[in-house]
Design an enzyme around this catalytic site. Structure first.
Site, mmCIF file in Angstrom:
data_model
loop_
_atom_site.group_PDB
_atom_site.id
_atom_site.type_symbol
_atom_site.label_atom_id
_atom_site.label_comp_id
_atom_site.label_asym_id
_atom_site.label_seq_id
_atom_site.Cartn_x
_atom_site.Cartn_y
_atom_site.Cartn_z
ATOM 1 C CD GLU A 195 19.330 -23.472 -15.890
ATOM 2 O OE1 GLU A 195 18.206 -23.984 -15.909
ATOM 3 O OE2 GLU A 195 20.166 -23.692 -14.980
ATOM 4 C CG ASP A 200 -0.186 -0.159 2.526
ATOM 5 O OD1 ASP A 200 0.506 0.792 2.914
ATOM 6 O OD2 ASP A 200 -0.268 -1.237 3.167
#
Ligand code: GLA
Length: 727
Positions: A613, A533
């Site tokens: 990777e 928030d």
């Protein structure tokens, strides 16, 4: 700009106008909010009639046209004839529930007001202006100061209310909204961001229906379930068109956002602390300040509203060196790699693999302290577990630093486990009612942060840890909702204050860290995005967006989060496949593209990564660095909605001068014989010519209106990025 004339208050921003006036009865009427207009008194738009069952204030005499039940109010009252949602409810000393507010005076100030102990947008005298309106009830002498902070550049208007008991008897506040907003028409859609743990902030849009529709939280946190950011918009509004309003509450506790569609087809919106479990005793002379509510109106659709929020949050809510001065670290966190099962050697092996890939920081997650080996105990004992980390942080951190990496630490400072030294010594420090078995959440209890002695003890323990080594970052977690809310330190008639006092205590703690460790980056977290928030963003400029790290689910989570919150606030990591939460397998390239649209990092055991990777990750990290400014400080455009289109999701970051853009597109699960994709872009300059990935060039207008051809991508969840540079 604030224009005041004959008690008509007109607040202009770059593209919007907000107006209210004190009428001849001293009632504060809301007259307009929308696209920018002049200074005319728009109360001419308010039409009156003798409506049945709409009572009239005594001072209106025989004027049966004048009713608080039908007039648009600026801060609605209770018990005096307005039957729509009240912004305030108070129980007076005589037991009545009446608040009748009338205009007393106003004051303007250069710069933006601040709220003591609460997060708020900030701005100097060249950036913002403040208007304070004082209203009062002449019988009880309850006084309400309405605060308005106007940020012209961002079309942002902030609001808060300060309620003061100037009477001689105590008053109980039962509801104190931060803002109330009356709309002349209820022909509006209500947009909320709802979800659950590991699936936060899903976009939901419905037309208003008669009566009250509300969302909120009674959990003591803003919650995974509903976000304290909501929108109202015209039915036809979309990314590029239509009037829309976004309202955010800068608050991390229980809240309510409600809208009421009324019989005469007007609508009232209110936002503030949840009235559930809320009762605040205001003794004579005492004052109560609500959290801040902020509003952005966009006359031209969602994208422009989002840009106002993102820019305003970045420049007037974030603080500290990680606001602009320093780049956020590209980090690797060990949680999904090891869970609780790690030791110093394991962490060093991850860091050793991470350093050559261009990763800046190792974050040690949960399980490094006390006797914590699982989630059953140890919280509250903030001393290093030397069985896992021999020699403590003093020994570990220099080893990480020697690899050229910084070090960060996970903490959960608001919690205590029953199985902890802290709880054995101070059972009354947890929120719980004596003689009642407490409700457990993740086998833990919540500390009573209303108490300064509790906060001081936790702060002292954590300071010792933070000062024991070179720690640059903390992840501040919170892994359950409140229950058994009762404080041993407050009398019975103040127990209704505990939920809010808890949040005030949390903010006081966060502010202490901010002041005493100004260089420390704090990432907020609550089981992922359970406390995502605008209140938290004042203290923690990034928040772990979700415990769900699946790239495809994250498309939905990032989409919903993006309406208000800037990309740089969303903690976002590449994790291993099959994904822990969904068991889905997505390509590493796609996981990188999704995660780098945020505060980027990794969350997997890099010591196990293959050379192939690692080569991809090295490229990803280099790309992220190359595009950092564009991603973190550019304007974010949603190009498709994952809630409407599951074939592909696309978004773009565009520089402020519109000369550069990064477009990302992620495909859904593969299907045979798919139609071709032509992607229409947003945010470009129609007249500029853009070269795409150094190859073909197109005119901005072509890319916006005709679109950009996307090559066929075969296979599940494939993705691509287009880098556009103006010629
Ligand atoms: C929460 C966080 C995770 C991790 C765990 C540790 O769930 O969201 O990222 O830190 O706690 O217990």
């Amino acid at each position: 700009m604030i224009h005041i004339e004959n008690n008509v208050f007109t607040l202009h921003t770059r593209r919007t106008t907000y107006q209210f006036k004190a009428d001849e009865h001293g009632v504060l009427l809301h007259t307009y909010y929308g696209a920018r207009v002049g200074n005319d008194d728009l109360s001419c738009l308010i039409q009156l009639a003798d409506r049945g069952f709409a009572p009239n204030p005594y001072d209106a005499g025989t004027n049966r046209w004048y009713s608080l039940n039908t007039l648009p109010q600026e801060y609605s009252t209770c018990g005096v004839g307005d039957y729509r949602m009240p912004a305030i409810i108070a129980e007076n000393a005589d037991g009545s529930h009446i608040v009748d507010l009338r205009f007393e005076r106003f004051e303007t100030r250069p710069g933006k007001y601040a709220l003591d102990g609460l997060p708020a947008f900030y701005g100097g005298s060249s950036e913002a202006e403040t208007l304070i309106i004082t209203l009062h009830d002449s019988t009880t002498r309850l006084t309400v100061e309405l605060y308005y902070g106007v940020f012209e550049e961002f079309d942002l208007i902030c609001r808060a209310a300060r309620i003061i008991n100037r009477g001689s008897a105590p008053v109980r506040l039962l509801r104190a909204s931060s803002a109330c907003l009356d709309f002349p028409s209820d022909a509006l859609d209500w947009i909320t961001f709802d979800g659950r743990h590991i699936m936060e902030r899903e976009f939901s849009r419905t037309p208003l229906r008669p009566g009250v529709q509300n969302i909120g939280s009674v959990r003591g946190t803003s919650s995974h379930q509903h976000n304290p950011f909501v929108m109202l918009c015209e039915h036809s509004a979309d990314e590029d068109h239509g009037l829309c309003f976004g309202m955010a509450l800068l608050y991390s506790g229980s809240f309510e956002a409600a809208v009421e569609s009324n019989p005469f087809h007007d609508a009232r919106f209110a936002i503030g602390i949840s009235p559930h479990h809320f009762c605040w005793l205001l003794a004579p002379g005492e004052a109560f300040t609500t959290p801040e509510a902020a509003m952005v109106c966009s006359p031209t659709g969602f994208a422009a509203m989002t840009h106002c929020w993102h820019r305003a949050i970045r420049t007037h809510l974030f603080r500290g060196p990680y606001q602009f001065e320093r780049r956020r670290p590209l980090l690797v966190n060990n949680w999904e790699a090891t869970m609780f099962d790690f030791d110093a050697e394991k962490l060093v092996s991850i860091a050793r693999a991470a350093a050559p890939l261009g990763i800046d920081m190792l974050v040690m997650d949960d399980g490094w302290f006390g006797t914590r080996c699982d989630d059953l105990g140890g919280l509250g004992d903030w001393t290093v577990n030397e069985n896992k980390l021999p020699g403590g942080l003093e020994a570990l951190v220099p080893r990480i630093r020697a690899l050229g990496m910084d070090f960060g630490l996970w903490i959960e400072p608001e919690m205590v486990s029953e199985d902890s030294e802290l709880y054995r010594q101070h059972p009354d420090w947890a929120l719980r009612v004596p003689n009642r078995p407490p409700t457990l959440g993740r086998s833990q209890l919540v500390l009573d942060y209303t108490r300064k002695d509790v906060r001081d003890a936790i702060y002292a323990a954590l300071c010792k840890v933070l000062r024991s080594a070179d720690i640059r970052y903390i992840k501040w977690d919170f892994n359950r909702s409140l229950s058994d809310v009762w404080s041993a330190a407050l009398p019975a008639d103040r127990q209704g204050e505990v939920y809010h006092r808890y949040i005030l205590g949390l903010y006081e703690m966060l502010e202490r860290f901010h002041q005493d460790f100004p260089d420390l980056l704090i990432e907020g977290c609550s089981g992922g995005g359970g406390r995502f928030d605008a209140g938290m963003l004042y203290y923690t400029p990034q928040i772990w967006c979700s415990d769900n790290t699946d790239a495809i689910d994250r498309l939905r989570i990032h989409y919903g989060t993006s309406f208000c919150y800037p990309v740089s606030s969303m903690g976002s990591h590449v994790s291993a496949v099959p994904n822990e939460q969904t068991h889905r397998i997505t390509p590493l390239e796609t996981r990188g593209i999704v995660a780098m649209s945020g505060a980027f990092g990794y969350e997997l055991d890099l010591s196990q990564a293959t050379d192939a990777e690692k080569a991809i990750m090295t490229r990803q990290n280099a790309d992220y660095r190359k595009y950092y400014d564009l991603i973190h400080n550019g304007d974010y455009y949603r190009l498709t909605s994952p809630f409407e289109n599951d074939r592909y999701t696309a978004w773009a970051h565009v520089s402020a001068d519109k000369r550069e853009a990064l477009v990302s597109l992620v495909m859904g699960a593969s299907r045979a014989a798919l139609p071709f994709i032509t992607l229409r872009l947003r945010g470009l300059d129609e007249s500029l010519r853009y070269r795409v990935n150094g190859q073909q060039s197109y005119l901005g207008s072509t890319l916006i209106h005709a679109g950009c051809p996307i090559p066929m991508l075969m296979g599940d969840y494939r993705s691509l990025q287009l880098h556009l540079v103006a010629e």
